[in-house]
Design a protein around this motif. Structure first.
Motif, mmCIF file in Angstrom:
data_model
loop_
_atom_site.group_PDB
_atom_site.id
_atom_site.type_symbol
_atom_site.label_atom_id
_atom_site.label_comp_id
_atom_site.label_asym_id
_atom_site.label_seq_id
_atom_site.Cartn_x
_atom_site.Cartn_y
_atom_site.Cartn_z
ATOM 1 N N PRO A 1 7.481 4.602 -28.292
ATOM 2 C CA PRO A 1 6.165 4.971 -27.761
ATOM 3 C C PRO A 1 5.130 5.042 -28.884
ATOM 4 N N ALA A 2 4.016 4.351 -28.698
ATOM 5 C CA ALA A 2 2.977 4.324 -29.739
ATOM 6 C C ALA A 2 2.389 5.710 -29.967
ATOM 7 N N SER A 3 2.375 6.527 -28.913
ATOM 8 C CA SER A 3 1.809 7.876 -29.045
ATOM 9 C C SER A 3 2.587 8.724 -30.053
ATOM 10 N N ALA A 4 3.861 8.427 -30.268
ATOM 11 C CA ALA A 4 4.669 9.177 -31.237
ATOM 12 C C ALA A 4 4.150 9.006 -32.662
ATOM 13 N N ALA B 1 -3.703 4.004 -26.634
ATOM 14 C CA ALA B 1 -3.806 2.701 -25.980
ATOM 15 C C ALA B 1 -5.262 2.271 -25.877
ATOM 16 N N PRO B 2 -5.516 0.967 -25.835
ATOM 17 C CA PRO B 2 -6.892 0.488 -25.700
ATOM 18 C C PRO B 2 -7.518 0.779 -24.340
ATOM 19 N N SER B 3 -6.696 1.116 -23.349
ATOM 20 C CA SER B 3 -7.209 1.405 -22.014
ATOM 21 C C SER B 3 -6.397 2.531 -21.389
ATOM 22 N N LEU C 1 -3.257 6.786 -40.829
ATOM 23 C CA LEU C 1 -3.230 5.622 -39.935
ATOM 24 C C LEU C 1 -2.845 6.038 -38.511
ATOM 25 N N THR C 2 -3.837 6.566 -37.810
ATOM 26 C CA THR C 2 -3.722 6.905 -36.399
ATOM 27 C C THR C 2 -5.037 6.508 -35.743
ATOM 28 N N GLY C 3 -5.043 6.439 -34.439
ATOM 29 C CA GLY C 3 -6.286 6.131 -33.740
ATOM 30 C C GLY C 3 -6.057 5.195 -32.578
ATOM 31 N N ARG C 4 -7.151 4.791 -31.979
ATOM 32 C CA ARG C 4 -7.107 3.899 -30.813
ATOM 33 C C ARG C 4 -6.888 2.464 -31.279
ATOM 34 N N VAL C 5 -6.053 1.746 -30.523
ATOM 35 C CA VAL C 5 -5.858 0.319 -30.758
ATOM 36 C C VAL C 5 -6.953 -0.421 -30.003
ATOM 37 N N ASP D 1 -9.525 -9.577 -18.127
ATOM 38 C CA ASP D 1 -9.017 -8.376 -17.455
ATOM 39 C C ASP D 1 -7.497 -8.289 -17.612
ATOM 40 N N ALA D 2 -7.040 -8.462 -18.862
ATOM 41 C CA ALA D 2 -5.609 -8.507 -19.154
ATOM 42 C C ALA D 2 -5.160 -7.313 -19.999
ATOM 43 N N THR D 3 -5.877 -6.221 -19.903
ATOM 44 C CA THR D 3 -5.508 -4.996 -20.611
ATOM 45 C C THR D 3 -5.146 -3.954 -19.574
ATOM 46 N N GLY D 4 -3.892 -3.501 -19.603
ATOM 47 C CA GLY D 4 -3.460 -2.519 -18.624
ATOM 48 C C GLY D 4 -3.317 -3.121 -17.240
ATOM 49 N N LEU D 5 -3.107 -2.264 -16.278
ATOM 50 C CA LEU D 5 -2.920 -2.661 -14.886
ATOM 51 C C LEU D 5 -4.070 -2.143 -14.036
#
Length: 194
Positions: free
Chosen positions: A131-134, A139-141, A161-165, A175-179
């Motif tokens: 998990p990226a949150s770890a 996430a970008p969205s 080195l943390t933050g939003r991607v 429209d290909a980010t997330g669902l």
């Protein structure tokens, strides 16, 4: 099976595998992902492409493209794994696993700190993704269910080195980010986060 970088002659076969893999339930979905990847490939964000070849036929593909980590200290170049495609008749035979490994090694060779993706925690988690949150990444969205946003750290992570991607504009234009609903609602319900 051979895993190798994409060659110019592979272009149409790669798009065909993407269309087939992503269009199994809806051909329009496959066409959409193939169009997105063709645009990434034609632009400035392509970093690496690998194919799986059996007896001269392209039966799988993985793409690695550019993104950034919007860290407090500076904007840091990173990588995104997407799309991962295997021909329908070859799914479940280890091609996807081999291509994920090739993508991680290709990303590592670029000297960037991380490789991100949106995908199944069951599939990618057993292939080295976490998990990226770890690691303090966002996430970008908000339309990406938290368990689906994953990362492989490719280098030692400095504390800052943390933050939003941040994905390039091409992902948003398609429209290909997330669902989107109803797919997002169904995934969240299945994950117990709805």
């Amino acid at each position: 099976m051979e895993i190798r970088p994409v060659e110019p002659a592979d272009g149409d076969a790669v798009l065909g595998v993407i269309r087939e893999a992503f269009g199994a339930d809806n051909p329009a979905d496959g066409a959409h992902v193939a169009d997105l990847w063709a645009e990434v490939r034609a632009g400035e964000h392509l970093l690496a492409e690998q194919v799986a070849v059996i007896r001269g036929e392209v039966v799988g593909h993985v793409g690695v493209s550019h993104c950034w980590i919007d860290a407090r200290r500076e904007l840091v170049p990173a990588c995104v794994l997407s799309p991962l495609s295997t021909a329908l008749e070859r799914q479940g035979s280890g091609i996807g696993t081999a291509l994920v490994g090739a993508a991680v090694e290709a990303a590592r060779a670029l000297g960037r700190p991380a490789l991100f993706l949106e995908g199944s925690p069951a599939f990618y988690g057993s292939r080295g993704f976490e998990p990226a949150s770890a690691y303090g990444f966002e996430a970008p969205s908000r339309r990406i269910p938290p368990p689906a946003f994953q990362v492989v750290m490719l280098d030692q992570q400095p504390d800052w080195l943390t933050g939003r991607v941040v994905y390039p504009e091409v992902w948003w234009r398609h429209d290909a980010t997330g669902l989107r609903d109803p797919d997002l609602a169904a995934v969240e319900k299945a994950l117990g986060i709805a």
